[in-house]
Design an enzyme around this catalytic site. Structure first.
Site, short mmCIF file in Angstrom:
data_model
loop_
_atom_site.label_atom_id
_atom_site.label_comp_id
_atom_site.label_asym_id
_atom_site.label_seq_id
_atom_site.Cartn_x
_atom_site.Cartn_y
_atom_site.Cartn_z
N HIS A 117 0.99 -1.30 -0.19
CA HIS A 117 -0.05 -0.12 0.01
C HIS A 117 0.85 1.51 -0.07
O HIS A 117 0.92 2.04 -0.90
CB HIS A 117 -0.97 -0.05 1.28
CG HIS A 117 -1.47 1.36 1.44
ND1 HIS A 117 -2.43 1.70 0.63
CD2 HIS A 117 -1.37 2.37 2.43
CE1 HIS A 117 -2.81 2.97 1.11
NE2 HIS A 117 -2.14 3.22 2.09
N PHE A 118 1.71 1.48 0.84
CA PHE A 118 2.70 2.65 0.97
C PHE A 118 3.55 2.80 -0.24
O PHE A 118 3.90 4.12 -0.33
CB PHE A 118 2.94 2.82 2.28
CG PHE A 118 4.34 2.09 2.87
CD1 PHE A 118 5.43 2.00 2.42
CD2 PHE A 118 3.78 1.17 4.20
CE1 PHE A 118 6.43 1.35 3.04
CE2 PHE A 118 4.90 0.51 4.46
CZ PHE A 118 6.34 0.49 3.94
N HIS A 119 4.03 1.67 -0.45
CA HIS A 119 4.90 2.01 -1.90
C HIS A 119 4.13 2.41 -3.12
O HIS A 119 4.55 3.12 -3.88
CB HIS A 119 5.42 0.58 -2.19
CG HIS A 119 6.86 0.41 -1.48
ND1 HIS A 119 6.68 -0.34 -0.05
CD2 HIS A 119 8.10 0.52 -1.51
CE1 HIS A 119 7.99 -0.36 0.37
NE2 HIS A 119 8.81 0.35 -0.40
N ARG B 104 4.91 -8.70 7.25
CA ARG B 104 5.71 -7.81 6.80
C ARG B 104 7.20 -7.92 7.63
O ARG B 104 7.13 -8.43 8.89
CB ARG B 104 5.20 -6.37 6.64
CG ARG B 104 4.91 -5.65 7.89
CD ARG B 104 4.28 -4.51 7.71
NE ARG B 104 4.91 -3.34 7.52
CZ ARG B 104 4.81 -2.17 7.70
NH1 ARG B 104 3.70 -1.85 8.58
NH2 ARG B 104 5.47 -1.13 7.51
N ARG B 105 8.23 -7.01 7.24
CA ARG B 105 9.49 -7.00 8.09
C ARG B 105 10.10 -8.34 8.43
O ARG B 105 10.55 -8.67 9.30
CB ARG B 105 8.96 -6.31 9.39
CG ARG B 105 8.43 -4.89 9.27
CD ARG B 105 8.45 -4.29 10.84
NE ARG B 105 7.32 -3.27 10.54
CZ ARG B 105 6.24 -3.37 11.44
NH1 ARG B 105 5.88 -4.68 11.80
NH2 ARG B 105 5.55 -2.18 11.28
#
Lengths: 540, 271
Positions: free
Chosen positions: A366-368, A429-430
């Site tokens: 999303h934020f990419h 994630r991460r």
């Protein structure tokens, strides 16, 4: 009237240089945790790279673009020389020194805390001090933007502030206030621990402080993009801004509602009450409003250009648009990515829907898509548009520019769509490593592979972007004329005080911050026994 | 209209801007603090104020019942960056004297020939924590517990600093070095098992985790099995028990054999 071209070029070049490095790291990260890469056997190196990528892309790159573009707007929209040039250079060098200071401990593996800091993880003190210097440098810019507008107002009493400058100053105020959250977190919570004065940290409170910054910072990144939508695109494609007032309303709405919404990043955190989570969720929904206003106004502005070029019919005008113009392409790509990213954002902000994608690769996708896609592609467009005016040389290779924009768009879609998909499938994630040989996640291997290929398309596009700008520095000299912004269909001569100043909206922004953040912060700060032992990176 | 009149009710932008913002805030606050809490049939509230406090996240006072007594003691060791910092030469000397009584199992130079851990060059924090746990009963062993039970805080710190001060057995190669097994460098992400090497060396070292290179294979295997069965429980937050329970017997064998075959001089130097 661009006088301090060196200052603006310095900001842009440093921004794009660190962007190139961080982009390379990003592509490497995509590759190394995909099935096509061989695992390094060292997660620490991955998190080092991830911290550098996030710190540069989150704090250094967009801040410098906003600052450089802000100085350009101040000089050309107000048609007055920049007041405080020495201070501007001081701010720039603070950011350069801060960036280097932050990157050294990261490279040494002493600050692998990711750009969001993640207390109780504690890294090397110099990493945090570096970030503080970057923020302080940018605050100098905030002050200069305000001062320059004030000087202009004195010389032009009662005149309508040019839209570009009005929006630019709104963006700077938003940044000034939103950066306070991370600054409080660093100064009150993290730095005392990193400096060895304390051993414990209130991780919950630190996360709330960070959420104060974390969402509105996106709107600060977005501001140059929106300013380009309103004030560059219509001019570049031969149209007019459909409504100057609508533009001003969009920017003040961002100022008011971008701030009191950050707790939607902590929906899964137990230290915040559900009532506040709901309020933040509702206010996050309101942020869609200025974006929808903008999409409407810009589509209308673009339609004006198309009809002036002879476009006919309800939708037939779309074909009459100058599709070979890089600015038109960038706008269209940006809108498509903004549309998909915004739709995903509606899921993230919903208290219940968020539960299914919280902390998954969906969020990273999303934020990419929003930042790396919709926002950064307009940074490219801004650079292309300003470059001839800054260098006094022409950017000749329009075809290469178009290819670069196409590759960025395709690369971003190929990267982020599978990323969203594996997030829905539950991939966290991460994570530094995934064992795709395991039958439970083997079906995700194909999506992750596509995503990694998208990363390399983006890297190719990023390299092309830097090459185009570098070649632009050596192109034959050509006078580009004065730098101008788009004019509105009804160019304002007088504007209501509320839409010509920022005071009312800044006051509302601060008031909403107090109502929406005051109690959660006060509650955590005064509750005893909420601190946990710090976990020092690289310590034994 | 001048800037002075901006913040007056005569200014429609001011009244509308503030009015709409306040209205949205009030409506969302009523929904979030009153309507939604009562919309949850599985939660009971004594009053509206009770619902508001709950939605605001006011900390609830803990129930007055006392927590049940723990059947077995848990580790209570707290390590801060100052606990064992900068030992004096005298402290190390006192530790050396005390360590005479440890030598029968752990070796006169801290290198064991009896399948007990090699302590020479082990991190001070590790020895400090284990001695504390043996003393408090969080960890028990027929041989170790009687030794530890009478140690003072200072003696524990001295012993820890002495063993940390001793050089690691650098040229000690018990068996040919084995390649890194998956469990050491990858862990088993799908079972929630972090790589051994992420805390115990090979990849990274975390505070309180011992380095394992060159330790007795039989000892490490026995400890992993003890963690898995719950017989050993002095790991804070169950970190080792959770991992050991998720390991297969083959993985336990592979991890123990790998670390036993490594020369301790590959352990990362500590500053």
């Amino acid at each position: 009237m661009l006088v301090n071209r060196k200052l603006i070029l310095a900001h842009f070049w440093f921004a794009f240089a660190v962007f190139g490095v961080a982009l390379t790291l990003g592509a490497w990260q995509m590759f190394i945790r995909s099935p096509i890469g061989t695992w390094l056997s060292n997660p620490e190196l991955y998190y080092r790279s991830l911290t550098a990528h996030g710190t540069v892309m989150g704090y250094v790159f967009p801040t410098l673009v906003a600052m450089g573009f802000g100085y350009a707007i101040s000089e050309s929209a107000l048609e007055q020389r920049l007041v405080g040039v020495r201070w501007a250079w001081t701010g720039f060098w603070l950011i350069v020194i801060g960036s280097i200071m932050a990157v050294i401990p990261i490279a040494l593996g002493r600050a692998s805390v990711l750009y969001t800091f993640y207390p109780p993880l504690i890294g090397n003190l110099f990493y945090y001090l570096g970030v503080v210097l970057v923020v302080v440098g940018s605050w100098i810019w905030v002050a200069l933007m305000s001062i320059n507008l004030r000087v202009w107002r004195k010389a032009h009493p009662g005149a309508a502030v040019p839209l570009a400058m009005y929006a630019n100053v709104a963006g700077s105020y938003l940044w000034a206030w939103t950066a306070v959250g991370a600054a409080l977190e660093l100064l009150l919570q993290i730095i005392p621990v990193a400096a060895g004065l304390k051993n414990t940290i209130d991780a919950g409170l630190a996360r709330i402080f960070f959420s104060w910054t974390l969402h509105a910072i996106v709107y600060f990144w977005l501001m140059p993009t929106y300013i380009a939508y309103y004030t560059i695109v219509p001019r570049a494609i031969g149209g007019r801004v459909y409504s100057d007032s609508m533009a001003r309303i969009s920017f003040i709405l961002f100022l008011v509602v971008a701030m009191p919404i950050g707790i939607h990043h902590t929906f899964a955190d137990p230290q915040v009450g559900a009532g506040f989570k709901f309020i933040h969720s509702a206010f996050t929904a309101l942020v869609a409003l200025p974006t929808l206003l903008t999409v409407f106004t810009i589509c209308a502005s673009v339609e004006i250009a198309a009809r002036l070029r002879g476009g006919r019919g309800v939708f037939g005008w779309i074909r009459a648009l100058p599709w070979d113009n890089p600015m038109m392409l960038a706008l269209a790509f940006s809108f498509v990515m903004l549309g998909f990213g915004g739709a995903g954002g509606l899921i993230n902000m919903s208290y219940q829907l968020d539960a299914s994608i919280h902390n998954t690769q969906w969020i990273t996708g999303h934020f990419h898509l929003i930042f790396g896609g919709a926002i950064v592609i307009m940074y490219f467009a801004i650079a292309y548009d300003l470059w001839p005016h800054l260098t006094g040389r022409e950017l000749i290779d329009v075809r290469l520019i178009r290819t670069q924009l196409w590759l960025w768009f395709v690369g971003m879609i190929v990267t982020t769509f599978p990323w969203h998909w594996v997030g829905i499938l539950g991939m966290p994630r991460r994570m530094a490593y995934f064992d795709f040989g395991d039958p439970a996640i083997a079906p995700q291997a194909l999506s992750v592979t596509f995503s990694a290929i998208g990363g390399f398309i983006l890297l190719t596009s990023g390299i092309m972007f830097i090459v185009i700008l570098a070649r632009g520095m050596r192109a034959p000299l050509a006078e580009a004329g004065a730098y101008r912004f788009a004019v509105a269909v009804h160019q304002p001569t007088t504007v209501p005080v509320a839409l010509n100043t920022h005071a009312l909206w800044v006051a509302l922004m601060i008031a909403l911050t107090i109502t929406n953040y005051g109690y959660p912060i006060l509650n955590l700060a005064t509750t005893a026994g909420t601190s946990v032992p710090a976990v020092y990176v690289g310590a034994q | 209209m001048s800037t002075r009149d901006l913040f007056t009710f005569g200014n429609p932008h001011f009244t509308r801007g503030v009015g709409i913002t306040a209205a949205i805030l009030i409506v969302t606050a009523i929904a979030g603090f009153v309507v939604l809490p009562f919309a949850q049939p599985w939660v009971q509230f004594a009053s509206v104020w009770d619902a508001i406090c709950s939605a605001a996240g006011v900390p609830q006072r803990a129930a007055s019942v006392t927590a049940p007594e723990q059947a077995k003691r848990l580790s209570e060791v707290v390590l801060t960056s100052h606990t064992l910092s900068r030992p004096s030469q005298e402290a190390i000397g006192r530790g050396a004297t005390l360590a005479q009584r440890c030598a029968i199992c752990h070796g006169p130079t801290g290198i064991s020939r009896a399948d007990s851990p090699n302590l020479a060059g082990q991190y001070a924090a590790v020895i400090y924590k284990e001695l504390h746990d043996f003393r408090s009963g969080a960890r028990s062993n027929a041989v170790m517990s009687p030794f530890a039970v009478n140690l003072t805080e200072e003696e524990i710190a001295d012993l820890s600093n002495y063993y940390a001060y001793l050089p690691r057995p650098s040229a000690y190669h018990p068996t040919p070095q084995l390649p890194k097994p998956n469990i050491v460098i990858y862990g088993a992400p799908l079972r929630g098992v972090a790589p051994c090497g992420a805390c115990h060396g090979s990849l990274d070292n975390k505070t309180g985790s011992p380095w394992l290179e060159g330790q007795s294979e039989a000892y490490m295997k026995a400890q992993l099995q003890a963690f898995a069965s719950g017989e050993r429980r002095n790991d804070i937050s169950q970190q080792m028990r959770n991992i050991a329970r998720a390991l297969t017997p083959q993985e336990i064998e592979a991890a123990a054999a790998y670390y036993a075959s490594q020369p301790p001089d590959v352990v990362k130097a500590v500053d």
